[in-house]
Structure formats: C-alpha cells, structure tokens
Write a protein that holds these residues in place. Structure first.
Motif, mmCIF file in Angstrom:
data_model
loop_
_atom_site.group_PDB
_atom_site.id
_atom_site.type_symbol
_atom_site.label_atom_id
_atom_site.label_comp_id
_atom_site.label_asym_id
_atom_site.label_seq_id
_atom_site.Cartn_x
_atom_site.Cartn_y
_atom_site.Cartn_z
ATOM 1 N N SER A 13 -7.022 -5.929 0.575
ATOM 2 C CA SER A 13 -5.927 -6.484 -0.220
ATOM 3 C C SER A 13 -6.155 -6.205 -1.695
ATOM 4 O O SER A 13 -7.279 -6.303 -2.192
ATOM 5 C CB SER A 13 -5.825 -7.994 -0.004
ATOM 6 O OG SER A 13 -5.497 -8.272 1.332
ATOM 7 N N ARG A 71 0.970 3.997 -3.257
ATOM 8 C CA ARG A 71 0.704 5.415 -2.969
ATOM 9 C C ARG A 71 1.895 6.266 -3.405
ATOM 10 O O ARG A 71 1.736 7.276 -4.102
ATOM 11 C CB ARG A 71 0.427 5.643 -1.489
ATOM 12 C CG ARG A 71 0.118 7.111 -1.159
ATOM 13 C CD ARG A 71 0.032 7.378 0.334
ATOM 14 N NE ARG A 71 1.333 7.133 0.941
ATOM 15 C CZ ARG A 71 1.540 6.312 1.984
ATOM 16 N NH1 ARG A 71 0.545 5.661 2.539
ATOM 17 N NH2 ARG A 71 2.745 6.145 2.472
ATOM 18 N N PHE A 81 0.822 -1.210 0.000
ATOM 19 C CA PHE A 81 0.000 0.000 0.000
ATOM 20 C C PHE A 81 0.859 1.265 0.000
ATOM 21 O O PHE A 81 0.492 2.260 -0.612
ATOM 22 C CB PHE A 81 -1.016 -0.004 1.148
ATOM 23 C CG PHE A 81 -0.441 0.054 2.539
ATOM 24 C CD1 PHE A 81 -0.239 1.265 3.161
ATOM 25 C CD2 PHE A 81 -0.121 -1.116 3.220
ATOM 26 C CE1 PHE A 81 0.279 1.331 4.452
ATOM 27 C CE2 PHE A 81 0.386 -1.073 4.508
ATOM 28 C CZ PHE A 81 0.603 0.161 5.120
ATOM 29 N N TYR A 106 -7.141 0.506 -0.971
ATOM 30 C CA TYR A 106 -5.891 -0.211 -1.289
ATOM 31 C C TYR A 106 -4.701 0.546 -0.720
ATOM 32 O O TYR A 106 -3.820 -0.037 -0.091
ATOM 33 C CB TYR A 106 -5.686 -0.323 -2.803
ATOM 34 C CG TYR A 106 -6.585 -1.251 -3.568
ATOM 35 C CD1 TYR A 106 -7.167 -2.370 -2.988
ATOM 36 C CD2 TYR A 106 -6.838 -1.018 -4.905
ATOM 37 C CE1 TYR A 106 -7.977 -3.221 -3.722
ATOM 38 C CE2 TYR A 106 -7.640 -1.866 -5.659
ATOM 39 C CZ TYR A 106 -8.203 -2.965 -5.058
ATOM 40 O OH TYR A 106 -8.997 -3.798 -5.790
ATOM 41 N N GLU A 107 -4.681 1.854 -0.948
ATOM 42 C CA GLU A 107 -3.548 2.674 -0.509
ATOM 43 C C GLU A 107 -3.451 2.773 1.006
ATOM 44 O O GLU A 107 -2.368 3.009 1.531
ATOM 45 C CB GLU A 107 -3.638 4.081 -1.104
ATOM 46 C CG GLU A 107 -3.236 4.141 -2.548
ATOM 47 C CD GLU A 107 -2.975 5.557 -3.027
ATOM 48 O OE1 GLU A 107 -3.110 6.519 -2.246
ATOM 49 O OE2 GLU A 107 -2.630 5.700 -4.215
ATOM 50 N N ARG A 108 -4.540 2.626 1.697
ATOM 51 C CA ARG A 108 -4.513 2.659 3.166
ATOM 52 C C ARG A 108 -4.282 1.279 3.770
ATOM 53 O O ARG A 108 -4.180 1.145 4.992
ATOM 54 C CB ARG A 108 -5.813 3.270 3.689
ATOM 55 C CG ARG A 108 -5.947 4.751 3.374
ATOM 56 C CD ARG A 108 -7.053 5.431 4.170
ATOM 57 N NE ARG A 108 -8.328 4.728 4.130
ATOM 58 C CZ ARG A 108 -9.324 4.987 3.285
ATOM 59 N NH1 ARG A 108 -9.197 5.934 2.392
ATOM 60 N NH2 ARG A 108 -10.451 4.307 3.342
ATOM 61 N N GLY A 109 -4.227 0.272 2.921
ATOM 62 C CA GLY A 109 -4.009 -1.081 3.409
ATOM 63 C C GLY A 109 -5.229 -1.695 4.067
ATOM 64 O O GLY A 109 -5.116 -2.678 4.795
#
Length: 74
Positions: free
Chosen positions: A40, A7, A3, A34-37
């Motif tokens: 998945s 980003r 992630f 997705y970018e913040r985790g």
C-alpha cells in the motif's frame, strides 16, 4: 485502482520508475511494488505524487477521471 493510476500517469509523462523513486526519495524496488499493488502506498506519498503530476488525490485514487487539481478548476 491506485496502482494502475500511478503507473499510467508515470508512463503518460514518459518517466521511469527510477525517476519517480528518486523524487520520492525511496528505493526503485519499493516504487515498483506500489505500481504492482503489492504494498500500500501512504497518503503522504500519494500527496507528493499528486503535487508532482499536478493532479488530485481523487484522480490518483480512481474517484474521478478529471486530472486537473481542485485548486486549478474554475
């Protein structure tokens, strides 16, 4: 972490989450997660991002710091 890589590479290319979400044909909120985790990212989506950014899956996964895709390495 994946992630962080997705980003950072997006920001390095001066792109918005909305632009990448549009390329991936997904909702911007999904891409944000997705970018913040929070969720998945699929291998298929990672492959699309690797192709888009002309990098390797290993780079996106944090397994290497070399951005150049294998097909372009000499």
């Amino acid at each position: 972490m994946i992630f962080e890589r997705i980003r950072n590479i997006r920001e390095d290319n001066d792109l918005t989450q909305s632009q990448i979400a549009e390329f991936l044909n997904i909702n911007q909120r999904t891409y944000s997660r997705y970018e913040r985790g929070e969720i998945s990212i699929t291998v298929e989506t990672l492959c699309k991002l690797a192709d888009y950014y002309e990098t390797s899956l290993d780079y996106l996964a944090g397994r290497t710091d070399i951005k150049t895709p294998y097909s372009l390495r000499k």
